[in-house]
Design an enzyme around this catalytic site. Structure first.
Site, PDB file in Angstrom:
ATOM      1  N   SER A 273     106.795  87.027  22.822  1.00 59.72           N
ATOM      2  CA  SER A 273     107.796  86.119  22.250  1.00 59.72           C
ATOM      3  C   SER A 273     108.503  86.803  21.098  1.00 59.72           C
ATOM      4  O   SER A 273     107.887  87.580  20.350  1.00 59.72           O
ATOM      5  CB  SER A 273     107.090  84.863  21.731  1.00 59.72           C
TER       6      SER A 273
ATOM      7  N   TYR B 268     100.307  81.463  17.205  1.00 58.66           N
ATOM      8  CA  TYR B 268     101.084  81.857  18.395  1.00 58.66           C
ATOM      9  C   TYR B 268     101.778  83.196  18.153  1.00 58.66           C
ATOM     10  O   TYR B 268     101.639  84.139  18.938  1.00 58.66           O
ATOM     11  CB  TYR B 268     102.096  80.741  18.668  1.00 58.66           C
TER      12      TYR B 268
ATOM     13  N   LYS C 269     101.138  86.898  19.841  1.00 56.67           N
ATOM     14  CA  LYS C 269     102.239  87.535  20.585  1.00 56.67           C
ATOM     15  C   LYS C 269     102.503  88.928  19.995  1.00 56.67           C
ATOM     16  O   LYS C 269     102.852  89.853  20.713  1.00 56.67           O
ATOM     17  CB  LYS C 269     103.491  86.656  20.529  1.00 56.67           C
TER      18      LYS C 269
HETATM   19  N1  LIG Z   1     110.091  78.716  26.089  1.00 53.30           N
HETATM   20  C1  LIG Z   1     110.414  79.649  25.210  1.00 53.30           C
HETATM   21  O1  LIG Z   1     111.440  79.553  24.507  1.00 53.30           O
HETATM   22  C2  LIG Z   1     109.552  80.861  25.063  1.00 53.30           C
HETATM   23  C3  LIG Z   1     109.962  81.837  24.140  1.00 53.30           C
HETATM   24  C4  LIG Z   1     109.196  82.977  23.995  1.00 53.30           C
HETATM   25  C5  LIG Z   1     108.060  83.152  24.773  1.00 53.30           C
HETATM   26  N2  LIG Z   1     107.675  82.180  25.647  1.00 53.30           N
HETATM   27  C6  LIG Z   1     106.457  82.420  26.433  1.00 53.30           C
HETATM   28  O2  LIG Z   1     106.703  82.166  27.787  1.00 53.30           O
HETATM   29  C7  LIG Z   1     105.477  81.773  28.428  1.00 53.30           C
HETATM   30  C8  LIG Z   1     105.721  80.505  29.201  1.00 53.30           C
HETATM   31  O3  LIG Z   1     106.055  79.479  28.282  1.00 53.30           O
HETATM   32  P1  LIG Z   1     106.899  78.183  28.668  1.00 53.30           P
HETATM   33  O4  LIG Z   1     107.881  77.987  27.605  1.00 53.30           O
HETATM   34  O5  LIG Z   1     107.316  78.243  30.087  1.00 53.30           O
HETATM   35  O6  LIG Z   1     105.774  77.063  28.429  1.00 53.30           O
HETATM   36  P2  LIG Z   1     105.091  75.984  29.385  1.00 53.30           P
HETATM   37  O7  LIG Z   1     106.136  75.247  30.136  1.00 53.30           O
HETATM   38  O8  LIG Z   1     104.183  75.202  28.499  1.00 53.30           O
HETATM   39  O9  LIG Z   1     104.238  76.884  30.349  1.00 53.30           O
HETATM   40  C9  LIG Z   1     103.054  77.463  29.922  1.00 53.30           C
HETATM   41  C10 LIG Z   1     102.154  77.605  31.107  1.00 53.30           C
HETATM   42  O10 LIG Z   1     100.945  78.249  30.695  1.00 53.30           O
HETATM   43  C11 LIG Z   1      99.873  77.523  31.250  1.00 53.30           C
HETATM   44  N3  LIG Z   1      98.637  77.718  30.520  1.00 53.30           N
HETATM   45  C12 LIG Z   1      98.389  77.480  29.213  1.00 53.30           C
HETATM   46  N4  LIG Z   1      97.116  77.776  28.910  1.00 53.30           N
HETATM   47  C13 LIG Z   1      96.537  78.205  30.066  1.00 53.30           C
HETATM   48  C14 LIG Z   1      95.257  78.653  30.394  1.00 53.30           C
HETATM   49  N5  LIG Z   1      94.284  78.683  29.490  1.00 53.30           N
HETATM   50  N6  LIG Z   1      95.004  79.039  31.667  1.00 53.30           N
HETATM   51  C15 LIG Z   1      95.969  78.986  32.596  1.00 53.30           C
HETATM   52  N7  LIG Z   1      97.223  78.554  32.348  1.00 53.30           N
HETATM   53  C16 LIG Z   1      97.502  78.172  31.086  1.00 53.30           C
HETATM   54  C17 LIG Z   1     100.333  76.090  31.227  1.00 53.30           C
HETATM   55  O11 LIG Z   1      99.526  75.302  32.088  1.00 53.30           O
HETATM   56  P3  LIG Z   1      99.401  73.690  31.901  1.00 53.30           P
HETATM   57  O12 LIG Z   1     100.655  73.137  32.520  1.00 53.30           O
HETATM   58  O13 LIG Z   1      98.158  73.378  32.641  1.00 53.30           O
HETATM   59  O14 LIG Z   1      99.322  73.432  30.442  1.00 53.30           O
HETATM   60  C18 LIG Z   1     101.754  76.254  31.716  1.00 53.30           C
HETATM   61  O15 LIG Z   1     101.796  76.386  33.112  1.00 53.30           O
HETATM   62  C19 LIG Z   1     104.436  81.608  27.321  1.00 53.30           C
HETATM   63  O16 LIG Z   1     103.630  82.761  27.245  1.00 53.30           O
HETATM   64  C20 LIG Z   1     105.298  81.496  26.069  1.00 53.30           C
HETATM   65  O17 LIG Z   1     104.623  81.950  24.944  1.00 53.30           O
HETATM   66  C21 LIG Z   1     108.388  81.041  25.811  1.00 53.30           C
END
Ligand SMILES: NC(=O)c1ccc[n+]([C@@H]2O[C@H](COP(=O)([O-])OP(=O)(O)OC[C@H]3O[C@@H](n4cnc5c(N)ncnc54)[C@H](OP(=O)(O)O)[C@@H]3O)[C@@H](O)[C@H]2O)c1
Length: 316
Positions: free
Chosen positions: A176, A202, A206
């Site tokens: 991130s 977080y 990261k």
């Molecule tokens: N959205 C942004 O702006 C952004 C920016 C920078 C980086 N990111 C990164 O992108 C990635 C995806 O994030 P997102 O925004 O798409 O969030 P999200 O919609 O919350 O997706 C996160 C996913 O990770 C799963 N997860 C969490 N803990 C887990 C575990 N212990 N074992 C297996 N699965 C697990 C969640 O499962 P559940 O549905 O069961 O909770 C969900 O499917 C993350 O690594 C996040 O840090 C996102």
């Protein structure tokens, strides 16, 4: 000295953060991109963790669209099955498989990896996407702070356990841009001291993912496995809606779609690039913008020693 205007504008977008990480940066940069060849991943197999929602689901759909046989690695199988059906219905490619694994639980990672390796001959692409931004300090079943367990320890162990079937493959860590704000917490990897803030936990973990890239790249070089870090930008996902509702309300018109956030991970899966670097919008990016976040080689080594020990990774 040569002066590439496009590179300078691209760098300036990142310095503004809002423009670079939001949809504007994606729209401007993607104009110059060559589309990936259709079926670029035909005959390849890919695992994506946390693929039942948000960016992970979009990465899985993008890999399937390029012809890969994709497995969604999720902690809730019924939500995984819904995501797989959605990807298949969108015509992205073959219906993904679904496997259950809680990435934060080292015992469950061992179970999943052993079972998967027994049933599958190889993995070409492993995307560590699962992520959490907790409201309060919680611990994994093994007693590790939950961001450390989910973003660092689980991915390290899963990579190690799958490496024997990954020769020539690619590992991608979804980090991130938040990591730019944090140095390595070399005295407290488990966030046991000080007031706990989920956003700090977080961003620290990261940062750890990015700091570990050279070590991981060296560790798996003999098998021809490359290791890449990337950040997706600011993306409108269920995770952001739940964990950062105020941020989402303020920035919503600027946020990327999950497919836009997924693009660089998909591109890395299908493109030959040097191992061990950090990417955003299909370009290698600096690992630091602030002097105070810089770590030494000794700091990186300390992080590696700690994580390898608690995740049970052997010396090589
Ligand atoms: N959205 C942004 O702006 C952004 C920016 C920078 C980086 N990111 C990164 O992108 C990635 C995806 O994030 P997102 O925004 O798409 O969030 P999200 O919609 O919350 O997706 C996160 C996913 O990770 C799963 N997860 C969490 N803990 C887990 C575990 N212990 N074992 C297996 N699965 C697990 C969640 O499962 P559940 O549905 O069961 O909770 C969900 O499917 C993350 O690594 C996040 O840090 C996102």
């Amino acid at each position: 000295m040569t002066f590439d205007v496009r590179t300078v504008v691209d760098d300036m977008l990142d310095r503004t953060v809002v423009l670079g990480y939001g949809r504007t940066g994606y729209a401007l940069r993607s104009r110059g991109w060559t589309p990936l060849p259709p079926q670029a991943l035909r005959g390849r197999t890919a695992l994506v963790t946390g693929a039942n929602s948000g960016i992970g689901k979009a990465i899985a759909a993008g890999l399937a669209e390029l012809g890969a046989a994709v497995t969604l690695v999720v902690r809730d199988e019924s939500r995984g099955a819904e995501a797989a059906a959605e990807i298949a219905a969108s015509g992205s490619g073959p219906r993904p498989g679904v496997e259950r694994c809680d990435i934060s639980d080292l015992a469950d990672v061992h179970r999943f990896a052993a079972d998967f390796v027994e049933r599958n001959e190889r993995v070409d692409v492993l995307v560590h996407n699962a992520g959490v931004l907790p409201a309060a300090r919680t611990e994994s079943p093994q007693g590790h702070e939950i961001c450390l367990a989910t973003h660092v320890l689980g991915p390290l162990l899963l990579t190690e356990r799958l490496a024997p079937v990954m020769a020539g493959g690619r590992v991608i860590l979804v980090s991130s841009g938040g990591m730019y704000t944090q140095p390595l917490p070399t005295e407290d990897f488990e966030y046991k001291t000080g007031e706990y803030r989920g956003a700090t936990a977080y961003a620290r973990t990261k940062r750890m993912q990015v700091a570990l890239l050279p070590t991981l790249s060296d560790r798996y070089a003999a098998e021809g496995i490359s290791v890449h870090g990337m950040h997706p930008g600011w993306v409108d996902t269920p995770g952001v809606a739940t964990s950062l509702p105020r941020f989402r309300t303020l920035t919503r018109p600027l946020l990327r779609t999950p497919a836009e956030g997924a693009d660089t991970a998909i591109w890395l899966a299908a493109t030959e690039v040097p191992s061990g670097r950090f990417w955003h919008d299909r370009r290698a990016r600096p690992e630091h913008y602030l002097r105070r976040t810089r770590e030494s080689d000794a700091d990186r080594e300390r992080l590696w020693r700690y994580c390898a020990a608690v995740a049970g990774l052997p010396e090589r």
